[in-house]
Design an enzyme around this catalytic site. Sequence first.
Site, PDB file in Angstrom:
ATOM      1  N   ASN A  68       8.007  -5.549  -1.133  1.00  0.00           N
ATOM      2  CA  ASN A  68       7.971  -4.431  -0.297  1.00  0.00           C
ATOM      3  C   ASN A  68       6.307  -4.309   0.369  1.00  0.00           C
ATOM      4  O   ASN A  68       5.594  -3.949  -0.612  1.00  0.00           O
ATOM      5  CB  ASN A  68       8.206  -3.051  -0.781  1.00  0.00           C
ATOM      6  CG  ASN A  68       8.404  -1.983   0.253  1.00  0.00           C
ATOM      7  OD1 ASN A  68       7.834  -2.213   1.316  1.00  0.00           O
ATOM      8  ND2 ASN A  68       8.892  -1.040  -0.084  1.00  0.00           N
ATOM      9  N   HIS A  96      12.928  -2.462   1.871  1.00  0.00           N
ATOM     10  CA  HIS A  96      12.012  -1.127   2.383  1.00  0.00           C
ATOM     11  C   HIS A  96      13.078  -0.267   1.821  1.00  0.00           C
ATOM     12  O   HIS A  96      14.405  -0.016   2.057  1.00  0.00           O
ATOM     13  CB  HIS A  96      12.084  -1.414   3.875  1.00  0.00           C
ATOM     14  CG  HIS A  96      11.426  -2.362   4.247  1.00  0.00           C
ATOM     15  ND1 HIS A  96       9.869  -2.070   4.198  1.00  0.00           N
ATOM     16  CD2 HIS A  96      11.318  -3.574   5.013  1.00  0.00           C
ATOM     17  CE1 HIS A  96       9.164  -3.224   4.646  1.00  0.00           C
ATOM     18  NE2 HIS A  96      10.083  -4.155   4.869  1.00  0.00           N
ATOM     19  N   ARG A 146      13.152   4.407  12.538  1.00  0.00           N
ATOM     20  CA  ARG A 146      12.141   5.238  12.453  1.00  0.00           C
ATOM     21  C   ARG A 146      11.325   4.964  13.670  1.00  0.00           C
ATOM     22  O   ARG A 146      11.568   4.717  14.892  1.00  0.00           O
ATOM     23  CB  ARG A 146      11.239   4.907  11.117  1.00  0.00           C
ATOM     24  CG  ARG A 146      12.072   5.435   9.860  1.00  0.00           C
ATOM     25  CD  ARG A 146      11.386   5.280   8.303  1.00  0.00           C
ATOM     26  NE  ARG A 146      10.156   6.034   8.425  1.00  0.00           N
ATOM     27  CZ  ARG A 146       9.295   5.850   7.601  1.00  0.00           C
ATOM     28  NH1 ARG A 146       9.195   5.064   6.606  1.00  0.00           N
ATOM     29  NH2 ARG A 146       8.050   6.713   7.557  1.00  0.00           N
ATOM     30  N   ALA A 206       3.213  -0.925   4.666  1.00  0.00           N
ATOM     31  CA  ALA A 206       2.759  -0.898   6.288  1.00  0.00           C
ATOM     32  C   ALA A 206       2.354  -2.335   6.626  1.00  0.00           C
ATOM     33  O   ALA A 206       2.478  -2.505   7.786  1.00  0.00           O
ATOM     34  CB  ALA A 206       1.554   0.420   6.003  1.00  0.00           C
ATOM     35  N   GLU A 216      12.942  -8.975   0.775  1.00  0.00           N
ATOM     36  CA  GLU A 216      12.109  -8.077   1.190  1.00  0.00           C
ATOM     37  C   GLU A 216      12.827  -6.760   1.157  1.00  0.00           C
ATOM     38  O   GLU A 216      14.089  -6.650   1.523  1.00  0.00           O
ATOM     39  CB  GLU A 216      11.760  -8.327   2.762  1.00  0.00           C
ATOM     40  CG  GLU A 216      11.199  -7.359   3.266  1.00  0.00           C
ATOM     41  CD  GLU A 216      11.287  -7.300   5.117  1.00  0.00           C
ATOM     42  OE1 GLU A 216      10.311  -6.710   5.629  1.00  0.00           O
ATOM     43  OE2 GLU A 216      12.368  -7.436   5.442  1.00  0.00           O
ATOM     44  N   ARG A 235       4.271  11.063  -2.297  1.00  0.00           N
ATOM     45  CA  ARG A 235       4.515  11.007  -0.720  1.00  0.00           C
ATOM     46  C   ARG A 235       5.633  11.035   0.067  1.00  0.00           C
ATOM     47  O   ARG A 235       6.749  10.684  -0.580  1.00  0.00           O
ATOM     48  CB  ARG A 235       3.918   9.419  -0.420  1.00  0.00           C
ATOM     49  CG  ARG A 235       5.043   8.415  -0.452  1.00  0.00           C
ATOM     50  CD  ARG A 235       4.333   7.004  -0.279  1.00  0.00           C
ATOM     51  NE  ARG A 235       4.083   6.879   0.998  1.00  0.00           N
ATOM     52  CZ  ARG A 235       4.503   5.609   1.573  1.00  0.00           C
ATOM     53  NH1 ARG A 235       4.798   4.681   1.200  1.00  0.00           N
ATOM     54  NH2 ARG A 235       4.285   5.458   3.083  1.00  0.00           N
ATOM     55  N   PRO A 252       0.762  -1.239   0.152  1.00  0.00           N
ATOM     56  CA  PRO A 252       0.039  -0.106   0.049  1.00  0.00           C
ATOM     57  C   PRO A 252       0.751   1.316   0.036  1.00  0.00           C
ATOM     58  O   PRO A 252       1.785   1.446   0.719  1.00  0.00           O
ATOM     59  CB  PRO A 252      -0.909  -0.099   1.320  1.00  0.00           C
ATOM     60  CG  PRO A 252      -0.134  -1.230   2.237  1.00  0.00           C
ATOM     61  CD  PRO A 252       0.421  -2.052   1.215  1.00  0.00           C
ATOM     62  N   ASN A 253       0.521   2.317  -0.809  1.00  0.00           N
ATOM     63  CA  ASN A 253       1.084   3.504  -0.901  1.00  0.00           C
ATOM     64  C   ASN A 253       2.234   3.543  -1.585  1.00  0.00           C
ATOM     65  O   ASN A 253       2.708   4.699  -1.877  1.00  0.00           O
ATOM     66  CB  ASN A 253       0.918   4.216   0.411  1.00  0.00           C
ATOM     67  CG  ASN A 253      -0.151   4.492   1.424  1.00  0.00           C
ATOM     68  OD1 ASN A 253      -1.228   4.717   0.871  1.00  0.00           O
ATOM     69  ND2 ASN A 253      -0.212   3.700   2.443  1.00  0.00           N
ATOM     70  N   TYR A 260      11.276   9.193   1.049  1.00  0.00           N
ATOM     71  CA  TYR A 260      11.005   8.076   0.058  1.00  0.00           C
ATOM     72  C   TYR A 260      11.853   8.546  -1.153  1.00  0.00           C
ATOM     73  O   TYR A 260      12.002   7.765  -2.101  1.00  0.00           O
ATOM     74  CB  TYR A 260       9.790   7.578  -0.233  1.00  0.00           C
ATOM     75  CG  TYR A 260       9.216   6.939   0.998  1.00  0.00           C
ATOM     76  CD1 TYR A 260       9.623   5.729   1.698  1.00  0.00           C
ATOM     77  CD2 TYR A 260       8.022   7.654   1.774  1.00  0.00           C
ATOM     78  CE1 TYR A 260       9.236   5.229   2.803  1.00  0.00           C
ATOM     79  CE2 TYR A 260       7.477   6.986   2.800  1.00  0.00           C
ATOM     80  CZ  TYR A 260       7.990   5.715   3.398  1.00  0.00           C
ATOM     81  OH  TYR A 260       7.444   5.085   4.357  1.00  0.00           O
TER      82      TYR A 260
HETATM   83  C1  DQA Z   1       8.179   1.218   3.821  1.00  0.00           C
HETATM   84  C2  DQA Z   1       8.368   1.417   5.325  1.00  0.00           C
HETATM   85  C3  DQA Z   1       6.848   1.196   6.033  1.00  0.00           C
HETATM   86  O1  DQA Z   1       7.016   1.280   7.308  1.00  0.00           O
HETATM   87  C4  DQA Z   1       5.905   2.279   5.242  1.00  0.00           C
HETATM   88  O2  DQA Z   1       4.658   1.827   5.785  1.00  0.00           O
HETATM   89  C5  DQA Z   1       6.030   2.093   3.841  1.00  0.00           C
HETATM   90  C6  DQA Z   1       7.021   1.937   3.039  1.00  0.00           C
HETATM   91  C7  DQA Z   1       9.634   1.645   3.133  1.00  0.00           C
HETATM   92  O3  DQA Z   1       9.807   0.919   1.669  1.00  0.00           O
HETATM   93  O4  DQA Z   1      10.489   2.109   3.456  1.00  0.00           O
HETATM   94  O5  DQA Z   1       4.934   2.388   3.304  1.00  0.00           O
HETATM   95  O6  DQA Z   1       7.954   0.020   3.253  1.00  0.00           O
END
Ligand code: DQA
Length: 161
Positions: free
Chosen positions: A73, A99, A106, A76, A97, A17, A9-10, A22
């Site tokens: 990835n 991130h 964080r 959240a 995985e 964002r 998501p997102n 990011y």
């Molecule tokens: C994320 C880190 C997560 O905590 C966050 O909710 C994201 C992006 C990252 O790629 O740094 O949406 O996965």
Amino acid sequence: MKIAVIQGPNLNMLGVREQQIYGPMKLEQIHAQMKEFATQNNVEIEFFQSNLEGEIVDKIQECYGEVQGMIINAAAYTHTSIAIRDAISAVNLPTVEVHISNINRREDFRKENMIAPVCTSSIVGFGPFGYHLAMMGMLQILQEIQASQQMQAQAEATATE
Ligand code: DQA
């Protein structure tokens, strides 16, 4: 050889964002770079993004028997989803995985990681370059699996001679 890239998501909002966390790159640009690297290395690649937990679980299940490795990835859902963790565990594929940010530096809730224990490895905090590192790592993992399968086949052939 085929790998699936699964984005949670997102991540479709990358480039918009929280750019201070990011960066400015859009998801399409990240995927274009991954595609180029995959093509150079004769690897098929498919991309999937969803904001919905169940759709991500479905996608992971569909990977079974279809691809040799996954790069994920879970965004959240990394911090909450036992369902995604169980799906990764169920298909039992090499899984890297990623991130973009360093989740360990964080908020405390981002230090909780449901996914990492069922993944082959985790890459955090390299920005979008982490996806390139994941591709390199995945190629290495797949080459090692292929080599050990070939050695086993040879050993079996010699044993039956
Ligand atoms: C994320 C880190 C997560 O905590 C966050 O909710 C994201 C992006 C990252 O790629 O740094 O949406 O996965």
